[in-house]
Design a protein around this motif. Sequence first.
Motif, PDB file in Angstrom:
ATOM      1  N   ASP A 273      -4.878 -28.298   0.162  1.00  0.00           N
ATOM      2  CA  ASP A 273      -5.589 -27.532  -0.851  1.00  0.00           C
ATOM      3  C   ASP A 273      -6.881 -26.996  -0.259  1.00  0.00           C
ATOM      4  O   ASP A 273      -7.452 -27.582   0.684  1.00  0.00           O
ATOM      5  CB  ASP A 273      -5.912 -28.416  -2.057  1.00  0.00           C
ATOM      6  N   LEU A 353      -6.690 -41.823   0.750  1.00  0.00           N
ATOM      7  CA  LEU A 353      -7.026 -41.185  -0.526  1.00  0.00           C
ATOM      8  C   LEU A 353      -7.027 -42.207  -1.664  1.00  0.00           C
ATOM      9  O   LEU A 353      -7.941 -42.219  -2.503  1.00  0.00           O
ATOM     10  CB  LEU A 353      -6.027 -40.063  -0.820  1.00  0.00           C
ATOM     11  N   PRO A 359     -10.680 -37.708  -6.288  1.00  0.00           N
ATOM     12  CA  PRO A 359      -9.366 -37.091  -6.486  1.00  0.00           C
ATOM     13  C   PRO A 359      -8.867 -36.321  -5.265  1.00  0.00           C
ATOM     14  O   PRO A 359      -7.805 -35.717  -5.316  1.00  0.00           O
ATOM     15  CB  PRO A 359      -9.612 -36.141  -7.663  1.00  0.00           C
ATOM     16  N   LEU A 360      -9.627 -36.337  -4.203  1.00  0.00           N
ATOM     17  CA  LEU A 360      -9.253 -35.606  -2.997  1.00  0.00           C
ATOM     18  C   LEU A 360      -9.810 -36.306  -1.770  1.00  0.00           C
ATOM     19  O   LEU A 360     -10.726 -37.127  -1.873  1.00  0.00           O
ATOM     20  CB  LEU A 360      -9.763 -34.169  -3.041  1.00  0.00           C
ATOM     21  N   THR A 374      -4.590 -33.881  -1.678  1.00  0.00           N
ATOM     22  CA  THR A 374      -4.468 -34.304  -3.070  1.00  0.00           C
ATOM     23  C   THR A 374      -3.027 -34.752  -3.289  1.00  0.00           C
ATOM     24  O   THR A 374      -2.154 -34.496  -2.450  1.00  0.00           O
ATOM     25  CB  THR A 374      -4.803 -33.146  -4.022  1.00  0.00           C
ATOM     26  N   ASP A 376      -0.855 -33.388  -5.105  1.00  0.00           N
ATOM     27  CA  ASP A 376      -0.019 -32.187  -5.060  1.00  0.00           C
ATOM     28  C   ASP A 376       0.329 -31.808  -3.622  1.00  0.00           C
ATOM     29  O   ASP A 376       1.427 -31.325  -3.340  1.00  0.00           O
ATOM     30  CB  ASP A 376      -0.728 -31.010  -5.735  1.00  0.00           C
TER      31      ASP A 376
END
Length: 389
Positions: A273, A353, A359-360, A374, A376
Motif C-alpha cells: 500500500d 505487523l 494498522p500498518l 497491511t 490487504d
Amino acid sequence: MITDPQELDTGVDEVIRFEGVVKRYGRRQAPAVTDLTFSVRRGELVALVGPSGCGKSTILRMVNRLVEPTAGRVVVDGRDTGHVDVVTLRRGIGYVIQAAGLMPHRTVRHNVGTVPRLLGWDRDVTARRVDELLDLVGLDPATYGDRYPAQLSGGQQQRVGVARALAADPPVLLMDEPFGAVDPVVRDRLQTEFRRIQTDLRKTVLFVTHDLDEAVRIADRVAVFSSGGVLEQLADPQTLLSAPANDTVVAFTGSDRGLRRLAVTPLRAEDLDKPLVVAPEDGAAYAATALDVDRGQFAVVVSRGEVVGWVPRGALREAARSGPRDARVRDVLRPFRATATTRQDLRAAFSALLAQDAPLLPVLDDGGYAGALTPDVVLRALRRETTGP
C-alpha cells in the motif's frame, strides 16, 4: 572407476536420478520404496517429506549405497552408483544425520577434517579448509577448534556436522533430519544458517525431514511420499501449498496450508500500500485535509528519507480542532516498533505487523521507504502467487 570425489562432477544438469527404483526388505513384504523415478538438478535442494515409515531415509541412503536398491538404479552425475566403488562414492558425498554423529574422542578440527585426511590432502591445506568451514557455519576456529563434541551444545554439534560434510567440497550432500534433535529456537537459527550457506555454495542436496514447515522454508522443491515410498507430488513450495496434486497431499499439507504459504511468498514492493506521506513539521490541519482528499485513514511520517512513525486521521482532526493553532504532525505521531524489508517473506513481515499496535508496517527497500504492509497487502500477495503475474 572414480578415483577422486571431484570426478563425480561431469557437468550433467541432473546430478541425482532415480530410475524405477524399488526397495524390498523381504520377498513377501510390501515394498518400502515403489517404482521411484525422479531427479535432482545441479545446485538444487529437494526436501523429502511424508509420514513416518514412508521410505524417506531409505531413499536417501540408496544414493550413497548404505542401502542397496532391489530393482532399478540410482545415478549420480551420469554414473550408476552400483558400478562405482562404494568407499570412493561415499567419500565424494557429504552426509549429515540427526545429532551430527561426531566422533566423541576427536576434537572439532579432527572431526571436520576426517574426509580430507582420508583422501590424503596436505596437512596445511586441510587445516585451512577446516578453519574456513568453521567460519562458514558460524563457529570461531580459535574458540571451538580444539573442543570435543561433549563440550558443545546440540546446535553447535549440528554445525560441526554440516562443516564435516562439506569438508572435501562434495558435489552432493545428503541430510537426514539434521536439525530434528535441537530445540525450536536453535532449529530456526540452523535453518537460516543452512539456507545462507546453500545460497552461497549451491550444493545439490537431498534433505529428509518430517517437518513440512522446515521443508517449504529451505527447499527449492518438495517431494511428498506416502506409505510404500510412493511419490505423490514433486513441486516447488508455492505450488505444493496452493495446488496439491491429490487428496493424499491435501491431507499431509493440512488445512492450514494457506498460512504456510506466508513463509514461501516473497514481500514485493509492487504489492505494498502507498498511504499518504507527511513530514513531522507539517501542520496538523494541513495533513488532516490532505488525508480527507486522499481518502486515507492514516499517514506515514517520513523525515529526510527515514520513517519515524504514523498518524491516524482522527488524531490529526482532533489536533487541528482542539489543539494550538500551530499544532504539527510531530505532536501526534505514533512511532513504529518495527519495520520490514523486501528481502523478507510474508510470514516474517506479517508477524512483525501483528506484534505492534498499528494498522500498518513500513517496508524498506534498499534502506528507503517503499510502502506499507497491511492485511490487504497479504491477501493481494497470496492471490498474486496463486494466479501468477
